[in-house]
Design a protein around this motif. Structure first.
Motif, PDB file in Angstrom:
ATOM      1  N   THR A   5      88.255  36.675   7.138  1.00 33.44           N
ATOM      2  CA  THR A   5      89.719  36.622   7.127  1.00 33.44           C
ATOM      3  C   THR A   5      90.265  36.624   8.554  1.00 33.44           C
ATOM      4  O   THR A   5      91.195  35.877   8.879  1.00 33.44           O
TER       5      THR A   5
ATOM      6  N   ASP B 204      91.522  31.864   1.256  1.00 33.69           N
ATOM      7  CA  ASP B 204      90.610  32.996   1.464  1.00 33.69           C
ATOM      8  C   ASP B 204      90.051  33.452   0.108  1.00 33.69           C
ATOM      9  O   ASP B 204      90.609  33.145  -0.937  1.00 33.69           O
ATOM     10  N   GLU B 205      88.948  34.173   0.150  1.00 29.67           N
ATOM     11  CA  GLU B 205      88.314  34.720  -1.067  1.00 29.67           C
ATOM     12  C   GLU B 205      87.996  33.610  -2.078  1.00 29.67           C
ATOM     13  O   GLU B 205      88.194  33.761  -3.284  1.00 29.67           O
TER      14      GLU B 205
HETATM   15 MG   LIG Z   1      88.492  38.870   3.974  1.00 28.47          MG
END
Ligand SMILES: [Mg+2]
Ligand SMILES: Nc1ncnc2c1ncn2[C@@H]1O[C@H](COP(=O)(O)OP(=O)(O)OP(=O)(O)O)[C@@H](O)[C@H]1O
Length: 429
Positions: free
Chosen positions: A54, A174-175
């Protein structure tokens, strides 16, 4: 008193040791900037929890914006679609950037709304009775319509940004390992279609996820494998030292070489651990003015505090695991080797290998363990295996007060140079 410049669990003040990855992203985006054409296939950084995915993406986002890109950011969550979020974030990004002339704004908003409708986003525009009836009769939004709506969104946003002097559009996801399969299939199909007219599509999509991400993408669409996967490694020793030294240096505070070395050795290049250890050292030392120096004594004094934080994290991970997951982790922790094969786990538990596929995949999914070559797995974060051994030895999760800490337990003396090593323990200038 000076503020603590370390950020366990948050964005770091100084992103250390990621020049190679940042260059890679810049190269990818420069194609859009220079030629106005699509950056390439999906670019994905994969790595375990806490390695800095991140943080890298956020820095890339800042950098892209500084180079004239409009950006949108979404984070996937399990069992929740991410495309509605993506559509509305892209819409907001172009609005926030305020690049459209007034004459175009109204039309673009209507366009966004009609695209949003394909993803179930509520509209302020009145939907015609017929369209509404059609929608409610369909259980899920039709996949084909979503693909072309997403193509439209990415194409039209990118070209609009460019028409008005911007570089293009970058979407960060993200993720990604948690993305729903349907949404991923729509994204991959839309990107595949747009790649056929790359010179008309000034955008890129950059993602990050746990090591299970490649499997998730290929599972969603076979050409998911055309994604560029880059593994985010732990930090090299010099970068780890910089991650600790630089935020302090910005406040005029120095670390001695021995103290830096001790923290780096303990964290083994893991960015999250570096932040936890440096944060704890600072809390104990409480430097109040520029010119102060953090030494090995303060690192030692900070260890129990860092231990507490890590113990709490490991305890939460352990508590959230199912019985079978715990059994697998117990075998791994007690194996006495960094990696363990599936067969070894199965044998130790007296079960067929296939019976362990699901819990094993779930542990990988959660970022607790990761594949390490053919049929092997290992823990992602240093220290968890020791926590598990101690937990099993005491019959309960060890209490941070009495149990030997994650960072201690006889290792402390071996790993950290003794405090009397004062000769080397001089400020680094
Ligand atoms: Mg992260
Ligand atoms: N390059 C770096 N230099 C210094 N600190 C870093 C770096 N990368 C990450 N960190 C720190 O490490 C911790 C974890 O970073 P981050 O949240 O980016 O990891 P992640 O891979 O996204 O983890 P997760 O999978 O849990 O989301 C944070 O405290 C962050 O400040």
């Amino acid at each position: 008193m000076l503020p603590n410049p370390y950020a366990p669990g948050e964005l770091p003040r100084v992103l250390a040791g990621r020049e190679q990855q940042q260059d890679r992203i810049r190269g990818y985006l420069s194609r859009i900037g220079t030629y106005g054409e699509m950056g390439g296939p999906l670019l994905v950084f994969q790595g375990p929890r806490g390695v800095g995915k991140t943080s890298l993406l956020r820095e890339a986002q800042r950098d892209a914006e500084a180079h004239g890109f409009i950006t949108a950011w979404v984070a996937c969550r399990r069992n929740a679609p991410f495309l509605p979020d993506l559509v509305s974030r892209v819409g907001k990004a172009i609005e926030t950037a305020d690049i459209l002339p007034r004459s175009e704004k109204g039309g673009w908003r209507l366009r966004l709304e009609s695209i949003g409708l394909e993803f179930g986003l509520p509209s302020v525009v009145k939907v015609s009775a017929k369209a509404a009836a059609e929608r409610s009769s369909a259980e899920a939004p039709p996949r084909g319509a979503q693909i072309s709506a997403l193509e439209d969104l990415l194409h039209e946003t990118g070209t609009r940004v460019r028409d008005h002097g911007g570089a293009g559009l970058v979407v960060f996801i993200d993720e990604l390992h948690a993305a729903t399969r349907d949404d991923l299939a729509v994204l991959l199909n839309a990107m595949q279609n747009l790649a056929g007219r790359r010179e008309e599509n000034p955008f890129a999509v950059i993602g990050a996820g746990l090591p299970s991400t490649p499997g998730v993408l290929v599972n969603a669409a076979t050409f998911g494998e055309r994604t560029t996967f880059l593994t985010l490694p732990r930090l090299e020793p010099a970068a780890a030292a910089a991650a600790v030294a630089e935020p302090a240096a910005e406040l005029g505070v120095d670390w001695t070489p021995a103290a830096l070395h001790a923290v780096a050795a303990e964290a083994q290049g893991f960015p999250y651990l570096l932040q936890v250890l440096a944060h704890a050292t600072w809390e104990v030392a409480q430097p109040s003015a520029a010119g102060e120096v953090l030494g090995i004594d303060q690192v030692h004094a900070g260890l129990p505090r860092a231990d507490d934080q890590l113990t709490a994290m490991y305890a939460a991970r352990w508590a959230a695991a199912t019985d079978l997951e715990k059994q697998i982790m117990a075998v791994m922790a007690q194996a006495g080797s960094p990696t363990v094969t599936r067969a070894e786990i199965a044998e130790a538990l007296g079960r067929p290998t296939q019976a362990l596929g699901v819990p094993r995949d779930r542990l990988i999914d959660k970022g607790i363990i990761e594949p390490a070559g053919r049929g092997e797995v290992r823990f992602t974060m240093p220290g968890f295996d020791r926590y598990i051994r101690e937990t099993l030895a005491t019959g309960a999760a060890p209490d941070a007060d009495q149990a030997p800490g994650r960072l201690g337990a006889g290792r402390r003396r071996r790993q950290l140079p003794p405090a009397s090593d004062a000769g080397r323990d001089t400020p680094r200038r």
